[in-house]
Design a protein around this motif. Structure first.
Motif, PDB file in Angstrom:
ATOM      1  N   ARG A 136      -6.491   9.914  -1.286  1.00 20.68           N
ATOM      2  CA  ARG A 136      -6.131   8.727  -2.505  1.00 20.68           C
ATOM      3  C   ARG A 136      -7.441   7.913  -2.817  1.00 20.68           C
ATOM      4  O   ARG A 136      -8.380   7.866  -2.025  1.00 20.68           O
ATOM      5  CB  ARG A 136      -5.021   7.963  -1.925  1.00 20.68           C
ATOM      6  N   ASP A 137      -7.544   7.316  -4.034  1.00 18.37           N
ATOM      7  CA  ASP A 137      -8.468   6.592  -4.289  1.00 18.37           C
ATOM      8  C   ASP A 137      -8.270   5.049  -3.925  1.00 18.37           C
ATOM      9  O   ASP A 137      -9.076   4.108  -4.473  1.00 18.37           O
ATOM     10  CB  ASP A 137      -8.582   6.523  -5.825  1.00 18.37           C
ATOM     11  N   GLU A 138      -7.242   4.801  -3.123  1.00 19.39           N
ATOM     12  CA  GLU A 138      -6.932   3.501  -2.669  1.00 19.39           C
ATOM     13  C   GLU A 138      -6.742   3.385  -1.337  1.00 19.39           C
ATOM     14  O   GLU A 138      -6.708   4.291  -0.640  1.00 19.39           O
ATOM     15  CB  GLU A 138      -5.672   2.919  -3.511  1.00 19.39           C
ATOM     16  N   VAL A 139      -6.627   2.023  -0.894  1.00 16.21           N
ATOM     17  CA  VAL A 139      -6.446   1.672   0.614  1.00 16.21           C
ATOM     18  C   VAL A 139      -4.984   2.055   0.875  1.00 16.21           C
ATOM     19  O   VAL A 139      -4.164   2.038   0.133  1.00 16.21           O
ATOM     20  CB  VAL A 139      -6.705   0.253   0.821  1.00 16.21           C
ATOM     21  N   VAL A 140      -4.741   2.812   1.982  1.00 12.06           N
ATOM     22  CA  VAL A 140      -3.402   3.015   2.451  1.00 12.06           C
ATOM     23  C   VAL A 140      -3.076   2.627   3.741  1.00 12.06           C
ATOM     24  O   VAL A 140      -3.982   2.189   4.459  1.00 12.06           O
ATOM     25  CB  VAL A 140      -3.456   4.672   2.528  1.00 12.06           C
ATOM     26  N   ALA A 141      -1.935   2.292   4.101  1.00 10.49           N
ATOM     27  CA  ALA A 141      -1.458   1.801   5.451  1.00 10.49           C
ATOM     28  C   ALA A 141      -1.118   2.999   6.357  1.00 10.49           C
ATOM     29  O   ALA A 141      -0.263   4.043   5.789  1.00 10.49           O
ATOM     30  CB  ALA A 141      -0.264   1.030   5.174  1.00 10.49           C
ATOM     31  N   ALA A 142      -1.845   3.078   7.216  1.00  7.14           N
ATOM     32  CA  ALA A 142      -1.694   4.206   8.457  1.00  7.14           C
ATOM     33  C   ALA A 142      -0.634   3.832   9.378  1.00  7.14           C
ATOM     34  O   ALA A 142      -0.782   2.861  10.162  1.00  7.14           O
ATOM     35  CB  ALA A 142      -2.964   4.709   9.008  1.00  7.14           C
ATOM     36  N   LEU A 143       0.588   4.540   9.575  1.00 10.23           N
ATOM     37  CA  LEU A 143       1.619   4.309  10.628  1.00 10.23           C
ATOM     38  C   LEU A 143       1.782   5.533  11.585  1.00 10.23           C
ATOM     39  O   LEU A 143       1.486   6.281  11.103  1.00 10.23           O
ATOM     40  CB  LEU A 143       3.005   4.165   9.592  1.00 10.23           C
ATOM     41  N   PHE A 180       0.810  -1.215   0.015  1.00  4.90           N
ATOM     42  CA  PHE A 180      -0.057   0.157   0.046  1.00  4.90           C
ATOM     43  C   PHE A 180       0.877   1.200  -0.102  1.00  4.90           C
ATOM     44  O   PHE A 180       2.030   1.239   0.445  1.00  4.90           O
ATOM     45  CB  PHE A 180      -0.833   0.019   1.241  1.00  4.90           C
ATOM     46  N   PRO A 181       0.383   2.425  -0.426  1.00  5.37           N
ATOM     47  CA  PRO A 181       0.892   3.629  -0.142  1.00  5.37           C
ATOM     48  C   PRO A 181       0.771   3.645   1.485  1.00  5.37           C
ATOM     49  O   PRO A 181      -0.100   3.168   2.097  1.00  5.37           O
ATOM     50  CB  PRO A 181      -0.195   4.677  -0.964  1.00  5.37           C
ATOM     51  N   VAL A 182       1.655   4.599   2.005  1.00  8.05           N
ATOM     52  CA  VAL A 182       1.904   4.923   3.493  1.00  8.05           C
ATOM     53  C   VAL A 182       1.180   6.269   3.735  1.00  8.05           C
ATOM     54  O   VAL A 182       1.697   7.485   3.086  1.00  8.05           O
ATOM     55  CB  VAL A 182       3.263   4.792   3.770  1.00  8.05           C
ATOM     56  N   ARG A 183       0.600   6.321   4.884  1.00  8.05           N
ATOM     57  CA  ARG A 183       0.288   7.603   5.416  1.00  8.05           C
ATOM     58  C   ARG A 183       0.829   7.762   6.837  1.00  8.05           C
ATOM     59  O   ARG A 183       0.664   6.808   7.742  1.00  8.05           O
ATOM     60  CB  ARG A 183      -1.221   7.676   5.498  1.00  8.05           C
ATOM     61  N   GLU A 184       1.441   8.672   7.253  1.00  7.28           N
ATOM     62  CA  GLU A 184       2.125   8.979   8.441  1.00  7.28           C
ATOM     63  C   GLU A 184       0.825   9.648   9.338  1.00  7.28           C
ATOM     64  O   GLU A 184       0.622  10.533   8.781  1.00  7.28           O
ATOM     65  CB  GLU A 184       3.162   9.805   8.444  1.00  7.28           C
ATOM     66  N   LEU A 185       0.752   9.210  10.576  1.00 10.77           N
ATOM     67  CA  LEU A 185      -0.114   9.526  11.246  1.00 10.77           C
ATOM     68  C   LEU A 185       0.578  10.442  12.564  1.00 10.77           C
ATOM     69  O   LEU A 185       1.485  10.239  12.740  1.00 10.77           O
ATOM     70  CB  LEU A 185      -0.835   8.478  12.163  1.00 10.77           C
ATOM     71  N   ASP A 186      -0.537  11.206  13.260  1.00  8.58           N
ATOM     72  CA  ASP A 186       0.084  11.865  14.453  1.00  8.58           C
ATOM     73  C   ASP A 186      -0.458  11.231  15.568  1.00  8.58           C
ATOM     74  O   ASP A 186      -1.544  10.327  15.415  1.00  8.58           O
ATOM     75  CB  ASP A 186      -0.351  13.414  14.448  1.00  8.58           C
TER      76      ASP A 186
END
Length: 320
Positions: free
Chosen positions: A282-289, A258-264
């Motif tokens: 994004r139009d796709e599922v992302v991984a939230a880290l 997946f594309p990655v999303r950085e979380l606070d």
């Protein structure tokens, strides 16, 4: 004197949640590999992302612990294979493990030239309709197709759309396997649900020779390839040396999918409770880290009450 009580085998320490990419050996079923991995990983919570036939070798992605919940996203990824197609003989299973169903006239095999081969391959490349092999695991009236075939029943499966984005010829050579044949080494990239055995069958049918698969090696599944795969012997040696089976952490496993999303930290807490957060765009599922690099959730943008938001489709680090 009484006999000593047999000692139960020592259970290995449970491996960390994550992926293990195995280079599956020939002769093993995917279930066999899962069984071995359960012993090595010290847990029954092991699954795989896409079956490989016993004849086939190569990349088999396994999930350990919570990472099994990511496997459904790997199953749908495209795949690379190296294969050998034998023209001149058709089998009941479309591969070398089946019984011979028909043998082509030697004259027909001898007439297969590169131009005809390339034309037939071109027709099997791109978006096509493929009839799955009759010994597949597809269910017909609640039963597996292969079970019906083994019971002597006729199975007629429906064609379905698949994509063959690459069908490249690596080598062509004549051989004799009790009868004259032509062996074609190929490299293919296919969408999920494509049967390489069926490509061999259809190529042979198009050339009037019949055909089946004699070798198959999966070299890539999505973002996982042979470079990151280990044999069962290597995995066992590592687990013996270190005491625990090493896994690819879930965060790293997700980065390959997946594309990655950085979380606070506020978003980490919200997602831990299953709450929605600001959209990822994004139009796709992302991984939230999380800020510390932990995989918290998988997110998907959607609209709720007229507002764009990211909803958790899977939470791996619940609040606690």
């Amino acid at each position: 004197m009484t006999s000593p009580t047999p000692q139960a085998p020592v259970r290995r320490p449970t491996a960390a949640d994550g992926f293990v990419v195995v280079d599956k050996p020939a002769g093993w079923t995917s279930h066999d590999v899962v069984g071995r991995m359960r012993r090595l990983a010290g847990t029954r919570k092991v699954g795989h992302a896409g079956t490989l036939d016993p004849m086939a070798t190569g990349v088999l992605v396994l999930g350990i612990g919570k990472a099994t919940r990511l496997l459904t996203y790997v199953v749908g990824a495209d795949k690379d294979y190296d294969a050998t197609i034998r023209l001149g003989v058709a089998t009941t299973t479309d591969d070398a493990e089946g019984e011979v169903a028909s043998v082509a006239d030697p004259g027909a095999v001898g007439q297969v030239d590169r131009a005809a081969l390339d034309a037939a391959i071109a027709d099997l490349t791109g978006d096509i309709l493929q009839v799955p092999t009759s010994v597949s695991a597809i269910k017909v009236d609640g039963k597996r197709a292969y079970a019906l075939v083994r019971a002597g029943e006729e199975v007629a499966l429906q064609a379905r759309p698949v994509t063959v984005s690459r069908f490249e010829v690596l080598d062509v050579r004549t051989a004799t396997a009790t009868v004259p044949v032509v062996d074609v080494d190929v490299r293919v990239t296919v969408s999920s649900g494509t049967y390489v055995r069926a490509l061999a069958r259809d190529l042979g049918a198009a050339l009037g020779t019949g055909g089946h698969l004699t070798a198959l090696r999966r070299t890539r599944v999505g973002g996982y390839d042979l470079a990151g795969a280990r044999t069962l012997e290597q995995l066992e040696a590592q687990a013996d040396a270190d005491g625990t089976l090493a896994t690819l952490p879930t965060a790293d496993a997700a980065r390959a999918i997946f594309p990655v999303r950085e979380l606070d930290e506020a978003e980490v807490r919200a997602l831990g409770y299953g709450q929605w957060v600001e959209p990822s765009g994004r139009d796709e599922v992302v991984a939230a880290l999380s800020p510390s690099g932990i995989l918290v959730a998988l997110l998907e943008d959607t609209r709720r009450r007229g507002e764009n938001l990211a909803k958790p489709v899977l939470v791996l680090a619940p609040a606690g």
